[in-house]
Design a protein around this motif. Structure first.
Motif, short mmCIF file in Angstrom:
data_model
loop_
_atom_site.label_atom_id
_atom_site.label_comp_id
_atom_site.label_asym_id
_atom_site.label_seq_id
_atom_site.Cartn_x
_atom_site.Cartn_y
_atom_site.Cartn_z
N ILE A 1 -9.22 2.23 -2.32
CA ILE A 1 -8.87 3.44 -1.54
C ILE A 1 -9.37 3.19 -0.35
O ILE A 1 -10.49 3.44 -0.17
N VAL A 2 -8.30 3.29 0.72
CA VAL A 2 -8.93 3.04 2.00
C VAL A 2 -8.34 4.29 3.26
O VAL A 2 -7.45 4.74 2.70
N MET B 1 0.77 -1.26 0.11
CA MET B 1 0.09 0.13 -0.20
C MET B 1 0.91 1.12 0.04
O MET B 1 1.82 1.29 0.81
N GLU B 2 0.35 2.24 -0.53
CA GLU B 2 1.03 3.44 -0.63
C GLU B 2 0.20 4.75 -0.56
O GLU B 2 -1.00 4.59 -0.79
N GLU B 3 0.47 5.77 -0.10
CA GLU B 3 -0.22 6.98 0.23
C GLU B 3 -0.74 7.46 -1.39
O GLU B 3 0.22 7.67 -2.11
N VAL B 4 -2.07 7.97 -1.52
CA VAL B 4 -2.54 8.52 -2.51
C VAL B 4 -1.86 9.95 -2.74
O VAL B 4 -2.39 10.69 -1.64
N ALA B 5 -1.10 10.48 -3.52
CA ALA B 5 -0.66 11.59 -3.68
C ALA B 5 -1.55 12.71 -4.27
O ALA B 5 -2.28 12.49 -5.26
N GLY B 6 -1.94 13.72 -3.60
CA GLY B 6 -2.82 14.88 -4.22
C GLY B 6 -4.25 14.42 -4.02
O GLY B 6 -5.05 15.38 -4.50
N LYS C 1 -16.19 12.09 13.32
CA LYS C 1 -15.80 11.93 14.75
C LYS C 1 -14.64 13.09 14.94
O LYS C 1 -14.14 13.31 15.98
N GLY C 2 -14.44 13.96 13.74
CA GLY C 2 -13.39 14.94 14.19
C GLY C 2 -11.93 14.44 13.89
O GLY C 2 -11.01 15.30 14.31
N VAL C 3 -11.72 13.25 13.20
CA VAL C 3 -10.21 12.83 13.25
C VAL C 3 -9.61 13.38 12.01
O VAL C 3 -10.12 13.15 10.78
N LYS C 4 -8.54 14.42 12.23
CA LYS C 4 -7.89 15.00 10.98
C LYS C 4 -6.65 14.45 10.62
O LYS C 4 -6.33 14.77 9.68
N SER C 5 -6.10 13.52 11.32
CA SER C 5 -4.89 12.97 10.87
C SER C 5 -5.06 11.61 10.20
O SER C 5 -4.01 10.98 9.92
N ALA C 6 -6.39 11.36 9.84
CA ALA C 6 -6.46 9.94 8.96
C ALA C 6 -5.77 10.33 7.46
O ALA C 6 -6.00 11.27 6.94
N ILE C 7 -4.89 9.21 7.04
CA ILE C 7 -4.53 9.26 5.65
C ILE C 7 -5.01 8.24 4.98
O ILE C 7 -5.34 7.32 5.26
N VAL C 8 -5.29 9.07 3.70
CA VAL C 8 -6.11 8.00 2.87
C VAL C 8 -4.84 7.18 1.94
O VAL C 8 -3.82 8.14 1.52
N ILE C 9 -4.77 6.03 1.89
CA ILE C 9 -3.89 5.22 1.22
C ILE C 9 -4.94 4.26 0.05
O ILE C 9 -6.17 3.82 0.20
N THR C 10 -4.02 4.07 -1.03
CA THR C 10 -4.47 3.32 -2.03
C THR C 10 -3.94 1.83 -2.05
O THR C 10 -2.43 1.89 -1.81
N ASP C 11 -4.57 0.84 -2.19
CA ASP C 11 -3.94 -0.54 -2.41
C ASP C 11 -4.02 -0.94 -3.92
O ASP C 11 -5.30 -1.23 -4.51
N ALA C 12 -2.93 -0.79 -4.46
CA ALA C 12 -3.08 -0.95 -6.01
C ALA C 12 -3.27 -2.45 -6.50
O ALA C 12 -4.03 -2.75 -7.56
N GLN D 1 -13.24 1.95 -4.50
CA GLN D 1 -12.84 0.66 -5.19
C GLN D 1 -12.92 0.55 -6.95
O GLN D 1 -13.58 1.61 -7.63
N ASN D 2 -12.26 -0.38 -7.39
CA ASN D 2 -11.99 -0.47 -8.75
C ASN D 2 -11.59 0.85 -9.41
O ASN D 2 -11.73 1.38 -10.31
N ILE D 3 -10.35 1.30 -8.55
CA ILE D 3 -9.71 2.46 -9.14
C ILE D 3 -8.56 1.92 -10.38
O ILE D 3 -8.32 0.74 -10.33
N GLU D 4 -8.26 2.93 -11.15
CA GLU D 4 -7.48 2.76 -12.41
C GLU D 4 -5.87 2.62 -11.68
O GLU D 4 -5.38 3.23 -10.89
N ASP D 5 -5.23 1.39 -12.24
CA ASP D 5 -3.80 1.32 -11.91
C ASP D 5 -3.22 2.14 -12.67
O ASP D 5 -2.86 2.05 -13.58
N THR D 6 -2.32 3.08 -12.10
CA THR D 6 -1.36 4.13 -12.61
C THR D 6 -0.06 3.60 -12.55
O THR D 6 0.88 4.60 -12.89
#
Length: 230
Positions: free
Chosen positions: A35-36, A1-6, A19-30, A46-51
């Motif tokens: 995207i989780v 997994m890696e962080e989704v840029a942008g 819940k007001g959690v601002k530190s959650a990072i969006v991660i993509t599972d290629a 889900q079903n995102i394009e593999d870049t």
């Protein structure tokens, strides 16, 4: 997994945002195409394009050179090549798959195999004829400014004419030039018979005769003459 840029600003977890959690990072599972959220594990998309890059490189030669080994699976197949782009070529590297130096005796044997491999491509009369025809086709492509679609159509017509034995007893350039004119007519490219004849240095009378032979023998129905406005 890696962080989704942008995308962290545009994609947010609805549960963590509530819940007001601002530190959650969006991660993509290629691998799974999802995207989780890194905090709660919620699947945002889900079903995102593999870049990721499509190429894979297994050799050791040229490692560290920018842009090296980025040729996915070789050049695409084409009817305008005598082997349709499917020929296997023995590489020039002097190392094996593990990166070890090849023994001198084996390397000498590989050089002989490469020589015979090159000679065998031009041994058959069919290959020799196709090599000659498609080399000329490459030259006419630049002279007439033809697109790849016209070139592929020309190669198809020429191969069909050769299978029917229409090239035998006639000049290769004459049949090939007639095939170019037919391809231009089929695809609506504004090229006159005189233009094609001038570019190929073929007599207009010879080109006209070859054109009539191909149309008649191959049962090709060409559209009407190109609109003079074009």
């Amino acid at each position: 997994m890696e962080e989704v840029a942008g995308v962290s600003s545009s994609l947010r977890c609805s549960i963590c945002s509530t819940k007001g959690v601002k530190s959650a990072i969006v991660i993509t599972d290629a691998e799974s195409g999802e995207i989780v959220c890194s905090n709660c594990g919620m699947v945002i998309s889900q079903n995102i394009e593999d870049t990721r890059p499509e190429w894979r490189y297994f050799g050791s030669e040229g490692e560290g050179v920018e842009g090296y080994g980025k040729s996915r699976t070789g050049m695409p197949t084409s009817l305008a090549r005598h082997d349709k782009g499917l020929a296997t070529i023995i590489g020039r590297t002097d190392r094996d798959a593990s990166g070890n130096k090849i023994d001198a005796s084996i390397r000498s044997k590989m050089e002989r195999l490469k020589t015979w491999d090159f000679r065998s491509q031009a041994y058959d009369s069919t290959n020799r004829n196709l090599i000659q025809a498609f080399n000329e086709l490459d030259k006419l492509k630049d002279k007439l400014g033809l697109s790849d679609a016209v070139i592929e159509r020309t190669a198809y017509i020429y191969r069909k004419a050769r299978q029917r034995g229409l090239v035998r007893g006639r000049t290769t350039d004459g049949i090939l030039t007639a095939a170019i004119y037919i391809a231009c007519r089929d695809l609506g490219v504004p090229k006159t018979l005189k233009e094609v004849a001038a570019a190929s240095s073929i007599r207009l009378k010879t080109l006209s005769r070859s054109y009539r032979i191909l149309v008649t023998e191959l049962d090709i129905s060409t559209p009407p003459v190109i609109d003079p406005v074009k």
